[in-house]
Each structure stands twice: as structure tokens, then as C-alpha cells.
Scaffold this motif. Structure first.
Motif, mmCIF file in Angstrom:
data_model
loop_
_atom_site.group_PDB
_atom_site.id
_atom_site.type_symbol
_atom_site.label_atom_id
_atom_site.label_comp_id
_atom_site.label_asym_id
_atom_site.label_seq_id
_atom_site.Cartn_x
_atom_site.Cartn_y
_atom_site.Cartn_z
ATOM 1 N N GLN A 270 -3.563 0.691 11.589
ATOM 2 C CA GLN A 270 -4.370 0.893 10.216
ATOM 3 C C GLN A 270 -5.063 2.172 9.974
ATOM 4 O OE1 GLN A 270 -6.219 -2.957 9.059
ATOM 5 N NE2 GLN A 270 -4.860 -4.115 10.299
ATOM 6 N N ARG B 270 0.791 -3.867 3.871
ATOM 7 C CA ARG B 270 0.327 -4.776 4.669
ATOM 8 C C ARG B 270 1.273 -5.215 5.755
ATOM 9 N NH1 ARG B 270 -3.588 -8.945 1.194
ATOM 10 N NH2 ARG B 270 -5.159 -7.491 0.551
ATOM 11 N N ARG C 162 1.846 -2.497 8.221
ATOM 12 C CA ARG C 162 0.636 -2.192 9.130
ATOM 13 C C ARG C 162 0.674 -3.338 10.408
ATOM 14 N NH1 ARG C 162 -2.792 -0.868 4.791
ATOM 15 N NH2 ARG C 162 -3.264 -2.907 4.363
ATOM 16 N N SER C 163 1.613 -4.471 10.260
ATOM 17 C CA SER C 163 1.542 -5.781 11.153
ATOM 18 C C SER C 163 2.609 -6.109 11.590
ATOM 19 C CB SER C 163 0.664 -6.796 10.328
ATOM 20 O OG SER C 163 -0.588 -6.421 9.795
#
Length: 281
Positions: free
Chosen positions: A256, A123, A126-127
Motif C-alpha cells: 500500500q 483494494r 493491494r490485498s
């Protein structure tokens, strides 16, 4: 401007190699090391208050222990706890502190591809607003050989630029997987083989021009090798990692969705080396 590295510490034994690498990177680059541990926000307030002091003391003890093991001086360090969802707090802290890199330990769900996508590491990858380093190898291992899969995407060019900027003295291998239409049906025919060879030569020239343009933007140019291999990008990359694992793999992220996310998750499932994932731009 002073560099800042953000290390997300979970106090586990598996996290120790990543902690050591973060200390070493901060020391070698004259950067400040911000060490953050994310606490469960649903714990009672009194428990959180007592736990904060214990966690910071544990982080300081681990920092001292690792420095002694690796004979490293202590970098400028900030030890801190925050409360919330781990991946969200790590990303938020990276934004607020304007960090240059996030350092994380490799996930604990190796060999379980269906669980990788939901891990804190996946996660954050991805960010994150900056490169993210996933560490699975001992910090005593020097990053002398860096592998960079390349294509003509914006993500690839940005990743190569980041790698050249951060590791000017490393040996870089640029790996491109190619697939020419008609290979399965016409591969044994002489005319097709000659056409294919010309196309591969044209592809190499195009890649070399792309690399030369990036080289012209930098003062220090490391040793480079361009390798072209036929096949599916993921299979080509995994075969290379099994056969000749580098010290570090530098990979571009396209968000993503799409093929790149599947490649990243496959690499996180069975890490063969440390991985640096860079944003697309």
C-alpha cells in the motif's frame, strides 16, 4: 493440481469484457471458473434470498451469451453469491478457494485519480494472495505482446517469473527506466558522457544476468527484448504505453505504501491495456 480462476462479477455492461476474458482463460488453461457476485449484507433476509436466485440466473445467462459470442466451450463453472464488503469478500474467497488468479473488470472512475484508491479493484490489488488481472480490452484480443517493467526488486523478479510461467509463448518486452546522477548538471560534458555510457552498459549487463538466472529456472523461454530508457519510471512507462501499448502489462506490487502504489493507481486511472498485478513474493 487443477487451476481455479475467481471472477468477481458485478453484472454491469463494463464487466462483460472481463467475464469473457475469464471464460477464455479458464477454457484455454483447463481451469475451473468460480464466478462470485457480492450482495449487500444489509438487505432484508427475504430480499437477499430472492435476489440470490435472480443473480445466479443472470450470471448463467450472461455466461451462455458470452460463450456463444466467442464460440467457446463451457469451462467447469461454479456460480455463487456471497454477502459483505465487495473487496473483502473477493479477497476472502480467493484465500478460501486457493485460486490461481483473480479476474476483475476495470474500474468506472477513469480520469479521476483521487477516486481510484478507494475502488474495489484497487483494494483487491493491494490485498490479494495471487495475481490479479484487471481487464479493459475485448477478450478477442490475443495476448501476444507482454510488457514487464523491471528493476532489481523482489517484486519485479517474482512478477517476471509469474509472467514467464503463465505466458511462455508471448513476446516479452522488459522495460527499465534508468537515471544516472549528475545528468542535468554534467550531461553536456564529454568525460561525463563517456562515464554515463559505461554505467548504462554496466546496468544492461547486470539486468541481462538477472534475466538469464530466471531463464535457467524455466523450460520454455519466450522471445525477449530488454529496453532501457532514461527518465522517471512512471513517465517512462506511461510514454511507452501511449506510444506502443502492449496486449498485457505485468506489474509487481509492493503493497500500500511507496512509489509503486502511485504508479499502479495512475495506470488504473487511464488503462491502456489489460493489467496483471502480482504480489511482491
Amino acid at each position: 493440481m487443477t487451476q481455479t480462476l475467481l471472477f468477481a462479477c458485478d453484472l454491469s455492461a463494463e464487466n462483460r469484457a472481463a467475464f469473457a476474458r475469464a471464460i477464455r482463460l479458464a477454457t484455454e488453461n483447463g481451469a475451473r471458473l468460480d464466478v462470485v457476485h457480492v450482495l449487500d449484507p444489509y438487505l432484508p433476509h427475504r430480499v437477499l434470498h430472492d435476489l440470490e436466485d435472480a443473480v445466479v440466473a443472470d450470471m448463467q445467462a450472461t455466461l451462455t451469451d458470452i460463450r456463444e459470442d466467442y464460440a467457446l466451450p463451457e469451462p467447469r463453472t461454479l456460480l455463487q453469491t456471497v454477502a459483505g464488503a465487495p473487496y473483502a469478500e473477493i479477497v476472502r474467497e480467493a484465500h478460501d478457494r486457493e485460486v490461481d488468479m483473480i479476474v476483475l473488470g476495470s474500474h468506472r472512475k477513469r480520469g479521476q485519480p483521487d477516486l481510484v484508491a478507494g475502488t474495489t479493484l484497487a483494494r483487491v490489488l493491494r490485498s490479494a494472495p495471487c495475481p490479479v488481472l484487471s481487464v479493459s480490452q475485448p477478450a478477442s484480443r490475443d495476448w501476444e505482446d507482454v510488457l514487464v517493467p523491471v528493476d532489481f526488486s523482489l517484486a519485479c523478479r517474482h512478477t517476471l517469473r509469474e509472467t514467464l510461467k503463465r505466458f511462455p509463448e508471448a513476446r516479452l518486452t522488459l522495460l527499465h527506466a534508468w537515471d544516472i546522477p549528475g545528468e542535468r548538471e554534467l550531461g553536456s560534458q564529454g568525460d561525463y558522457a563517456r562515464w554515463r555510457d559505461r554505467e548504462v552498459g554496466r546496468l544492461r549487463n547486470q539486468l541481462e544476468r538477472e534475466v538469464d538466472r530466471l531463464m535457467s529456472e524455466l523450460d520454455d523461454v519466450p522471445e525477449l527484448e530488454l529496453v532501457l530508457e532514461q527518465g522517471d519510471p512512471l513517465e517512462v512507462l506511461l510514454t511507452r504505453l501511449r506510444r506502443q501499448p502492449p496486449d498485457l502489462l505485468a506489474l509487481g506490487s509492493r503493497g500500500q505504501l511507496g512509489r509503486q502504489s502511485h504508479i499502479t493507481e495512475a495506470l488504473l486511472t487511464e488503462p491502456h491495456c489489460d493489467i496483471m498485478l502480482c504480489r511482491a513474493w
